[in-house]
Scaffold this motif. Structure first.
Motif, short mmCIF file in Angstrom:
data_model
loop_
_atom_site.label_atom_id
_atom_site.label_comp_id
_atom_site.label_asym_id
_atom_site.label_seq_id
_atom_site.Cartn_x
_atom_site.Cartn_y
_atom_site.Cartn_z
N GLY A 57 0.78 -1.23 0.00
CA GLY A 57 0.00 0.00 0.00
C GLY A 57 0.81 1.28 0.00
O GLY A 57 0.24 2.38 0.00
N TYR A 58 2.15 1.18 -0.02
CA TYR A 58 2.99 2.37 0.00
C TYR A 58 3.20 2.92 -1.41
O TYR A 58 3.19 2.17 -2.39
CB TYR A 58 4.35 2.06 0.62
CG TYR A 58 4.29 1.60 2.06
CD1 TYR A 58 4.01 2.51 3.09
CD2 TYR A 58 4.48 0.26 2.39
CE1 TYR A 58 3.94 2.08 4.40
CE2 TYR A 58 4.41 -0.17 3.70
CZ TYR A 58 4.13 0.75 4.71
OH TYR A 58 4.06 0.33 6.01
N THR A 59 3.39 4.23 -1.49
CA THR A 59 3.86 4.85 -2.72
C THR A 59 5.39 4.80 -2.70
O THR A 59 6.00 5.19 -1.71
CB THR A 59 3.39 6.32 -2.80
OG1 THR A 59 1.96 6.34 -2.77
CG2 THR A 59 3.90 6.98 -4.08
N VAL A 60 5.98 4.32 -3.78
CA VAL A 60 7.42 4.11 -3.81
C VAL A 60 8.05 4.95 -4.91
O VAL A 60 7.57 4.99 -6.04
CB VAL A 60 7.75 2.61 -4.04
CG1 VAL A 60 9.27 2.40 -4.06
CG2 VAL A 60 7.12 1.75 -2.96
N ARG A 61 9.15 5.62 -4.57
CA ARG A 61 10.00 6.28 -5.55
C ARG A 61 11.38 5.67 -5.43
O ARG A 61 11.99 5.70 -4.36
CB ARG A 61 10.06 7.79 -5.32
CG ARG A 61 8.70 8.48 -5.44
CD ARG A 61 8.86 9.98 -5.63
NE ARG A 61 9.44 10.29 -6.95
CZ ARG A 61 9.73 11.52 -7.38
NH1 ARG A 61 9.52 12.56 -6.57
NH2 ARG A 61 10.22 11.72 -8.57
N ALA A 62 11.88 5.10 -6.51
CA ALA A 62 13.15 4.36 -6.47
C ALA A 62 14.17 5.00 -7.38
O ALA A 62 13.85 5.48 -8.47
CB ALA A 62 12.92 2.90 -6.88
N THR A 63 15.43 4.99 -6.93
CA THR A 63 16.53 5.55 -7.70
C THR A 63 17.78 4.70 -7.52
O THR A 63 17.89 3.94 -6.55
CB THR A 63 16.83 7.00 -7.25
OG1 THR A 63 17.94 7.50 -8.00
CG2 THR A 63 17.18 7.06 -5.78
N GLY A 64 18.70 4.85 -8.45
CA GLY A 64 19.96 4.13 -8.37
C GLY A 64 21.13 4.98 -7.95
O GLY A 64 22.27 4.51 -7.97
N THR A 65 20.88 6.24 -7.56
CA THR A 65 21.98 7.14 -7.19
C THR A 65 21.71 7.84 -5.87
O THR A 65 20.55 8.10 -5.50
CB THR A 65 22.21 8.21 -8.27
OG1 THR A 65 21.07 9.09 -8.33
CG2 THR A 65 22.45 7.57 -9.62
N ALA A 66 22.78 8.19 -5.16
CA ALA A 66 22.66 8.95 -3.93
C ALA A 66 22.24 10.39 -4.22
O ALA A 66 21.54 11.01 -3.41
CB ALA A 66 23.99 8.93 -3.18
N ALA A 67 22.66 10.91 -5.37
CA ALA A 67 22.33 12.30 -5.72
C ALA A 67 20.83 12.49 -5.83
O ALA A 67 20.27 13.48 -5.34
CB ALA A 67 23.03 12.68 -7.02
N MET A 68 20.14 11.55 -6.49
CA MET A 68 18.69 11.66 -6.63
C MET A 68 18.00 11.48 -5.29
O MET A 68 17.01 12.16 -4.98
CB MET A 68 18.18 10.63 -7.64
CG MET A 68 16.69 10.75 -7.93
SD MET A 68 16.24 12.40 -8.57
CE MET A 68 16.95 12.29 -10.23
N LEU A 69 18.51 10.57 -4.48
CA LEU A 69 17.93 10.39 -3.15
C LEU A 69 18.03 11.67 -2.34
O LEU A 69 17.08 12.08 -1.67
CB LEU A 69 18.65 9.26 -2.42
CG LEU A 69 18.22 9.01 -0.96
CD1 LEU A 69 16.75 8.64 -0.88
CD2 LEU A 69 19.08 7.93 -0.32
N TRP A 70 19.17 12.34 -2.40
CA TRP A 70 19.36 13.61 -1.69
C TRP A 70 18.43 14.69 -2.24
O TRP A 70 17.86 15.47 -1.48
CB TRP A 70 20.80 14.05 -1.77
CG TRP A 70 21.05 15.45 -1.28
CD1 TRP A 70 21.51 16.51 -2.00
CD2 TRP A 70 20.82 15.96 0.04
NE1 TRP A 70 21.59 17.63 -1.23
CE2 TRP A 70 21.18 17.33 0.04
CE3 TRP A 70 20.36 15.38 1.21
CZ2 TRP A 70 21.07 18.12 1.16
CZ3 TRP A 70 20.25 16.18 2.35
CH2 TRP A 70 20.62 17.54 2.31
#
Length: 479
Positions: A27-40
């Motif tokens: 039930g969660y909305t997920v945003r996924a990335t492969g880099t630390a820059a995008m996570l920041w």
């Protein structure tokens, strides 16, 4: 159905996919990335209720990024996952304020449950990073059993909870106690260890609590006890099962009231010491025998921690060997490599001396053999050295079981010289005979518990309970 947004960062596309699917189904909305820059970028913009991140990212190590996230958004729980499954990884994650550390590979249901807990209990405080790290790891191993120990230790570092470490001799109980001290909030205080089995029973109270001048014959000056020496730090009570009853009563008072008196003293002394106890005995059995106080057991057993024997984590042997070879190289001995066939020999060995025996083997291999690469034949030779071969009893066809036991008990009593063994000998002997007897019956019946029960004259359920309680290893494939 759960709700909220989870930011997932991992450079492995397959892991991102399965984590995304598992959390989305929950039930969660997920945003996924492969880099630390995008996570920041996402987190600094205020996105996400929870962060799930790998440590090793292609553009930045997450351990460098987490402090920035914690500073900008201290209320956001961060779950760290890593394939670098070492003790220091778990400790680093804890020190940086991570809500949880999950070693890879992990169970997706566990991840979903952890995210659910983090959603309901957000962290509002940051954790101060350590100024430095030790180069050497106090605990080594990547097996699932060791990963669970790392996670428990990481949670205990910033507490003063009393810990009871159990495990066979040589499994590293003192290393665990030292790690709790060195990486915890009492690291600036002293670490003091005392082995109950190594001190004459009549002197244990004076050793623990100190004594006044004239308290007993030979007490010519006042001596500080281990509690006083450990003030502000950690006191490690090894082989706690060998503590005499009088000393147990005094120790219970310290745990209950936070104070003690020296032997021969009258003024109570306040104590600020964290207690870590350890044993290789079954304390519950000692309680039944009247040799250990039940109330003290529950005071000490606040957080129980069982260290597995090496035979239960043989996958850690390569890492342990590399650690020991590096250690002896720093001491001036030549570096060695282990051939794959030699490792296989080690994996099938029972390791009665556990990690301590493996360390001693590594030292012998480095000191005695000129070869850079250690073969299987060398390892086989060392694991059954001439001294060990001599110690293996040769069956005597004319000797009865009764006379064999009588001879063994005579040798046992002679080892104490003019003294007598500790009380409770009858139950200890029965306990020690029961394990090899059941093991032999299982071996003789190829692990068939029904036939073994018939052979022993026991009910099958009774046998199964004894196998579980005595932790008797079963044959491969047997349950």
């Amino acid at each position: 159905m759960a709700s909220g947004t989870v930011l997932v960062a991992d450079d492995d596309a397959a892991i991102r996919t399965v984590v995304n699917q598992a959390l989305s189904r929950a039930g969660y909305t997920v945003r996924a990335t492969g880099t630390a820059a995008m996570l920041w970028r996402w987190s600094s913009a205020g996105e996400g209720d929870i962060i799930v991140t790998d440590v090793m990212m292609p553009d930045e190590n997450a351990f460098n990024l987490i402090p920035r996230i914690r500073k900008a958004r201290p209320e956001v729980p961060i779950i760290v996952m890593s394939a670098q499954n070492t003790f220091m990884t778990a400790i680093k994650a804890s020190e940086l304020g991570a809500y949880e550390y999950l070693p890879k590979p992990f169970d997706l249901n566990e991840l979903v449950a952890t995210v659910g807990r983090a959603m309901t209990v957000p962290r509002n405080k940051t954790t101060t990073n350590r100024e430095s790290e030790q180069d050497g790891m106090p605990l080594v191993g990547r097996s699932p059993a060791m990963q669970e120990i790392y996670r428990v230790l990481a949670r205990l570092m910033q507490t003063d909870l009393t810990v009871m470490v159990s495990g066979e001799s040589g499994t590293g109980k003192e290393l665990v106690a030292k790690a709790l001290h060195d990486y915890g909030k009492r690291a600036r205080g002293p670490f003091v260890a005392i082995n109950m089995a190594a001190i004459p029973r009549e002197l244990i109270e004076a050793e623990l609590f100190g004594h006044e001048k004239g308290a007993f014959t030979g007490a010519q000056t006042r001596n500080a006890g281990r509690f006083e020496q450990a003030e502000g730090g950690t006191l490690f009570l090894d082989e706690i099962g060998d503590m005499p009853m009088d000393a147990q009563t005094r120790l219970l008072r310290v745990l209950q009231q936070g104070e003690y008196t020296t032997v021969g003293g009258r003024v109570p002394i306040r104590s600020d010491v964290r207690i870590v106890a350890a044993t290789n005995k079954d304390l519950l059995q000692l309680i039944k025998q009247g040799l250990f106080r039940e109330d003290l057991y529950y005071r000490l057993n606040v957080v129980p921690l069982r260290l597995p024997p090496l035979r239960e984590r043989t996958e850690d042997i390569p890492d342990l060997l590399r650690h020991f070879f590096a250690m002896v190289e720093r001491e001036g001995l030549p570096r060695k490599q282990i051939e794959p066939a030699a490792l296989e020999v080690m994996r099938t060995y029972a390791w009665p001396g556990n990690v301590r025996e493996l360390e001693n083997l590594a030292r012998r291999l480095a000191a005695l053999y000129p070869q850079d690469s250690i073969s299987a034949s060398i390892v086989e030779q060392e694991l059954l050295s001439p001294d060990q071969a001599k110690s293996v009893p040769v069956p005597n066809a004319e000797e009865t079981l009764s006379s064999s036991v009588e001879r063994h008990m005579a040798e046992y009593f002679s080892g104490f010289g003019e003294n007598l063994p500790p009380p409770g000998l009858y139950h200890r002997v029965l306990h020690e005979i029961e394990i090899p007897l059941i093991s032999a019956a299982l071996a003789a019946t190829n692990g068939n518990q029904i036939r073994a029960a018939e052979l022993l004259g026991l009910n099958r359920n009774t046998l199964r309970k004894k196998i579980r309680d005595l932790e008797i290893p079963l044959l491969r494939g047997q349950r």
